[in-house]
Design a protein around this motif. Structure first.
Motif, PDB file in Angstrom:
ATOM      1  N   ARG A 142       0.809  -1.225   0.000  1.00  0.00           N
ATOM      2  CA  ARG A 142       0.000   0.000   0.000  1.00  0.00           C
ATOM      3  C   ARG A 142       0.846   1.282   0.000  1.00  0.00           C
ATOM      4  N   GLN A 143       2.089   1.197  -0.395  1.00  0.00           N
ATOM      5  CA  GLN A 143       2.901   2.418  -0.495  1.00  0.00           C
ATOM      6  C   GLN A 143       2.360   3.307  -1.621  1.00  0.00           C
ATOM      7  N   TRP A 144       2.535   4.592  -1.469  1.00  0.00           N
ATOM      8  CA  TRP A 144       2.124   5.538  -2.509  1.00  0.00           C
ATOM      9  C   TRP A 144       3.155   6.657  -2.526  1.00  0.00           C
ATOM     10  N   ASN A 145       3.019   7.578  -3.441  1.00  0.00           N
ATOM     11  CA  ASN A 145       3.990   8.677  -3.450  1.00  0.00           C
ATOM     12  C   ASN A 145       3.300   9.998  -3.719  1.00  0.00           C
ATOM     13  N   SER A 146       3.931  11.052  -3.220  1.00  0.00           N
ATOM     14  CA  SER A 146       3.313  12.383  -3.328  1.00  0.00           C
ATOM     15  C   SER A 146       3.592  13.023  -4.678  1.00  0.00           C
ATOM     16  N   VAL A 147       4.405  12.377  -5.493  1.00  0.00           N
ATOM     17  CA  VAL A 147       4.749  12.970  -6.792  1.00  0.00           C
ATOM     18  C   VAL A 147       3.644  12.701  -7.812  1.00  0.00           C
ATOM     19  N   THR A 148       3.193  11.431  -7.873  1.00  0.00           N
ATOM     20  CA  THR A 148       2.248  11.089  -8.946  1.00  0.00           C
ATOM     21  C   THR A 148       0.883  10.596  -8.456  1.00  0.00           C
ATOM     22  N   ASP A 149       0.755  10.278  -7.175  1.00  0.00           N
ATOM     23  CA  ASP A 149      -0.525   9.716  -6.704  1.00  0.00           C
ATOM     24  C   ASP A 149      -1.535  10.772  -6.239  1.00  0.00           C
ATOM     25  N   VAL A 150      -1.099  12.010  -6.157  1.00  0.00           N
ATOM     26  CA  VAL A 150      -2.006  13.092  -5.750  1.00  0.00           C
ATOM     27  C   VAL A 150      -2.337  13.910  -7.001  1.00  0.00           C
ATOM     28  N   LEU A 197       8.418  -1.431  11.313  1.00  0.00           N
ATOM     29  CA  LEU A 197       8.793  -0.073  11.747  1.00  0.00           C
ATOM     30  C   LEU A 197       9.494   0.686  10.616  1.00  0.00           C
ATOM     31  N   ALA A 198      10.244  -0.048   9.791  1.00  0.00           N
ATOM     32  CA  ALA A 198      10.891   0.611   8.646  1.00  0.00           C
ATOM     33  C   ALA A 198       9.833   1.162   7.681  1.00  0.00           C
ATOM     34  N   THR A 199       8.742   0.413   7.493  1.00  0.00           N
ATOM     35  CA  THR A 199       7.681   0.937   6.604  1.00  0.00           C
ATOM     36  C   THR A 199       7.039   2.169   7.227  1.00  0.00           C
ATOM     37  N   GLN A 200       6.953   2.138   8.548  1.00  0.00           N
ATOM     38  CA  GLN A 200       6.339   3.289   9.217  1.00  0.00           C
ATOM     39  C   GLN A 200       7.194   4.547   9.013  1.00  0.00           C
ATOM     40  N   ILE A 201       8.500   4.363   9.076  1.00  0.00           N
ATOM     41  CA  ILE A 201       9.390   5.518   8.860  1.00  0.00           C
ATOM     42  C   ILE A 201       9.167   6.091   7.452  1.00  0.00           C
ATOM     43  N   MET A 202       9.038   5.196   6.488  1.00  0.00           N
ATOM     44  CA  MET A 202       8.797   5.663   5.110  1.00  0.00           C
ATOM     45  C   MET A 202       7.430   6.346   5.012  1.00  0.00           C
ATOM     46  N   ASP A 203       6.424   5.753   5.677  1.00  0.00           N
ATOM     47  CA  ASP A 203       5.089   6.368   5.669  1.00  0.00           C
ATOM     48  C   ASP A 203       5.162   7.799   6.188  1.00  0.00           C
ATOM     49  N   GLU A 204       5.881   7.955   7.281  1.00  0.00           N
ATOM     50  CA  GLU A 204       5.913   9.281   7.917  1.00  0.00           C
ATOM     51  C   GLU A 204       6.715  10.273   7.088  1.00  0.00           C
ATOM     52  N   ALA A 205       7.732   9.765   6.394  1.00  0.00           N
ATOM     53  CA  ALA A 205       8.485  10.644   5.491  1.00  0.00           C
ATOM     54  C   ALA A 205       7.534  11.193   4.427  1.00  0.00           C
ATOM     55  N   ASP A 245      -2.454   4.708   6.096  1.00  0.00           N
ATOM     56  CA  ASP A 245      -1.141   4.468   6.720  1.00  0.00           C
ATOM     57  C   ASP A 245      -1.254   4.543   8.241  1.00  0.00           C
ATOM     58  N   GLU A 246      -1.921   5.604   8.689  1.00  0.00           N
ATOM     59  CA  GLU A 246      -1.985   5.852  10.127  1.00  0.00           C
ATOM     60  C   GLU A 246      -2.734   4.725  10.848  1.00  0.00           C
ATOM     61  N   ALA A 247      -3.758   4.209  10.194  1.00  0.00           N
ATOM     62  CA  ALA A 247      -4.535   3.133  10.817  1.00  0.00           C
ATOM     63  C   ALA A 247      -3.685   1.866  10.990  1.00  0.00           C
ATOM     64  N   ARG A 248      -2.729   1.655  10.080  1.00  0.00           N
ATOM     65  CA  ARG A 248      -1.810   0.509  10.257  1.00  0.00           C
ATOM     66  C   ARG A 248      -0.950   0.707  11.489  1.00  0.00           C
ATOM     67  N   HIS A 249      -0.458   1.927  11.670  1.00  0.00           N
ATOM     68  CA  HIS A 249       0.427   2.183  12.815  1.00  0.00           C
ATOM     69  C   HIS A 249      -0.334   1.991  14.132  1.00  0.00           C
ATOM     70  N   VAL A 250      -1.566   2.475  14.130  1.00  0.00           N
ATOM     71  CA  VAL A 250      -2.398   2.329  15.333  1.00  0.00           C
ATOM     72  C   VAL A 250      -2.642   0.831  15.608  1.00  0.00           C
TER      73      VAL A 250
END
Lengths: 362, 150
Positions: free
Chosen positions: A109-117, A169-177, A255-260
């Motif tokens: 479920r990764q996405w990016n702010s360059v092309t997904d918005v 946790l590594a995915t979470q770091i990427m999510d937050e970035a 993303d946030e719901a996964r962390h919770v």
């Protein structure tokens, strides 16, 4: 005098041996117990949970003492040096039963702010609305990466046998970035800019980063902080003036719901095995509650949302009344998540369950 | 003449399941979802009707109407609203080939009115937030399903 160092000479000797046909090959039979592993792929592909079963799914209550980065389940030759990095060696301190499946979910479920918005759908907003969006994004850009810094602070201390948690946790770091990036980008993308930072937020961030251990930091951040932010993301989607904000908040919400979900299951795992730690958790949560209450009522936090909720500066009071509902929802969901984790904080909550804005205004 | 499908009905949700299969690439991009969703439709004439949709990875595993309210599965979440609200949402999706800003699932459920999301516990309810874009995409399939309501 030797041309090379002893280390290089040993290597060259080995190569000479191999050149004579004397291969070692002992590695081929080094791990008989781990050989012949059978895997069945899921419908979605090959997941971590598909490979980590049987021999490779055995997670030790105490991480191995060799202190290396060798993957769990392989043979570690005697004499392998310890990295001497790992101080979190107990499974209870970090484990959650859903960590592996959340990792699988996160990587797909990764996405990016360059092309997904759909940035092309940004449109000029009335000045008060643009300022409100920009201030909200300033606040979120300020707060989001604590959920990257906090796991990063502890990650290199976690025993390598708990790779499911480390990977998650590594995915979470990427999510937050991505969250920091996308909110900052939105503030800068539509002719506005960043507005005011929040001293109140910094207090909460400090409490998370200075928590005495991982378990309390996680309870404060994953359940409390990210739980509150999850509701804010839902609210952001609700108030979104264009398709752009709608998309951003919708993506961040997932993303946030996964962390919770990780945080709740981690705390549950911890308290089922170490119920005596409940008081520590109550103490850190109280700290968080105090910080969030003052931060919620900071003008730079509450007013922009009230402007968006009311539909403009002219209706800010109406917006404030609508905001009271959000706070009530945040507190309710927070208490319910704690219940799932095994903590009843209903009678120990140190902040009001609702903000009686309408009564105060009257 | 195009055939209209009755909402709510298992057939209607099966149609969305077929749309989902046709858009597998899009669902793969959004990510897999393993969850069970119950859609509850309330109307004065028919009372509450419940439909269980089980998602596995990138498709629908099963659809069924639950006739006994005690048979509602204790996992994941229920989205409930009046028939009128569902109708307005579906017609909005059909009109715009996707919801406008005021007809997304999150928009409609966030204030608990006119829609509500509930799970047996908060973590299960949170699954609605975790898979939100996939679930929205599922309902967006209504774009291609001419619908009548009862």
């Amino acid at each position: 005098m030797a041309k090379y160092t002893p280390t290089v000479e040993v290597g060259l000797d080995r190569m000479r041996d191999m050149a004579r046909g004397n291969f070692d090959l002992s590695w081929m039979d080094s791990n008989p117990e781990g050989w012949g592993h059978k895997v069945q792929r899921s419908q979605a592909g090959l997941k971590l949970t598909d490979v980590d079963h049987g021999f490779y799914g055995q997670v030790p209550a105490q991480g191995s003492s060799h202190g290396t980065m060798a993957p769990r389940g392989c043979y570690v030759p005697e004499g392998t040096i310890s990295l001497d990095q790992y101080t979190i060696n107990e499974m209870t301190e970090i484990w959650a039963d859903n960590a592996a499946s959340l990792y699988d979910e996160a990587v797909v479920r990764q996405w990016n702010s360059v092309t997904d918005v759909p940035w092309e759908k940004l449109k000029t907003l009335p000045d008060d609305m643009e300022k409100a969006v920009c201030q909200m994004c300033t606040g979120l850009a300020e707060v989001e990466f604590v959920a990257g810094d906090m796991p990063a602070k502890w990650l290199c201390r976690i025993n390598h046998d708990f790779h499911e948690v480390k990977l998650f946790l590594a995915t979470q770091i990427m999510d937050e970035a991505r969250h920091l990036d996308v909110f900052r980008k939105r503030a800068l993308a539509n002719g506005g800019g960043l507005l005011m930072a929040s001293p109140g937020q910094e207090e909460l961030l400090a409490a998370i980063l200075n928590a005495p251990d991982y378990a309390t930091a996680s309870a404060l951040m994953h359940i409390f902080g990210e739980g509150f932010v999850l509701t804010l993301f839902r609210q952001g989607e609700y108030l979104a003036p264009t398709e752009v904000e709608k998309t951003i908040f919708g993506l961040c919400m997932q993303d946030e719901a996964r962390h919770v979900a990780y945080g709740v299951k981690h705390l549950k795992f911890l308290l089922e095995r170490q119920p005596e730690r409940e008081e520590e958790i109550h103490a850190i949560l109280e700290k968080g509650e105090q910080a969030i209450f003052s931060l919620t009522l900071e003008p730079q936090t509450s007013e922009p949302r009230a402007i968006l909720a009311g539909g403009g500066l002219a209706n800010i009071e109406l917006g404030m009344m609508r905001m009271a509902f959000i706070y009530q929802k945040q507190v309710h969901e927070y208490l319910q998540r704690l219940k799932v984790a095994g903590i009843d904080r209903t009678n120990r909550l140190s902040i009001p369950t609702e903000i009686p804005y309408a009564e105060i205004a009257a | 003449m195009e055939q209209r499908i009755l909402f709510p009905s298992s057939d209607w949700f099966q149609k969305l399941a077929i749309c989902m299969l046709a858009q597998e690439d899009e669902y793969r991009r959004l990510g897999p979802m393993d969850c069970t969703m119950v859609v509850r439709v309330s109307s004065p004439e028919n009372g509450d009707r419940n439909f269980e949709i089980v998602f596995r990875a990138f498709s629908v595993d099963s659809v069924r109407e639950i006739n006994d309210p005690g048979d509602v599965p204790p996992e994941h979440f229920i989205i409930e609203a009046s028939l009128q609200t569902w109708q307005e949402m579906i017609e909005n999706i059909r009109e715009h080939c996707g919801p406008d800003l005021k007809h997304t699932l999150n928009f409609l459920t966030f204030p608990n009115d006119p829609m509500r999301v509930n799970g047996p516990d908060q973590l299960q309810t949170d699954a609605f937030y975790r898979y939100n874009r996939s679930i929205q995409q599922f309902f967006n399939g209504a774009t291609d399903v001419p619908t009548i309501y009862n």
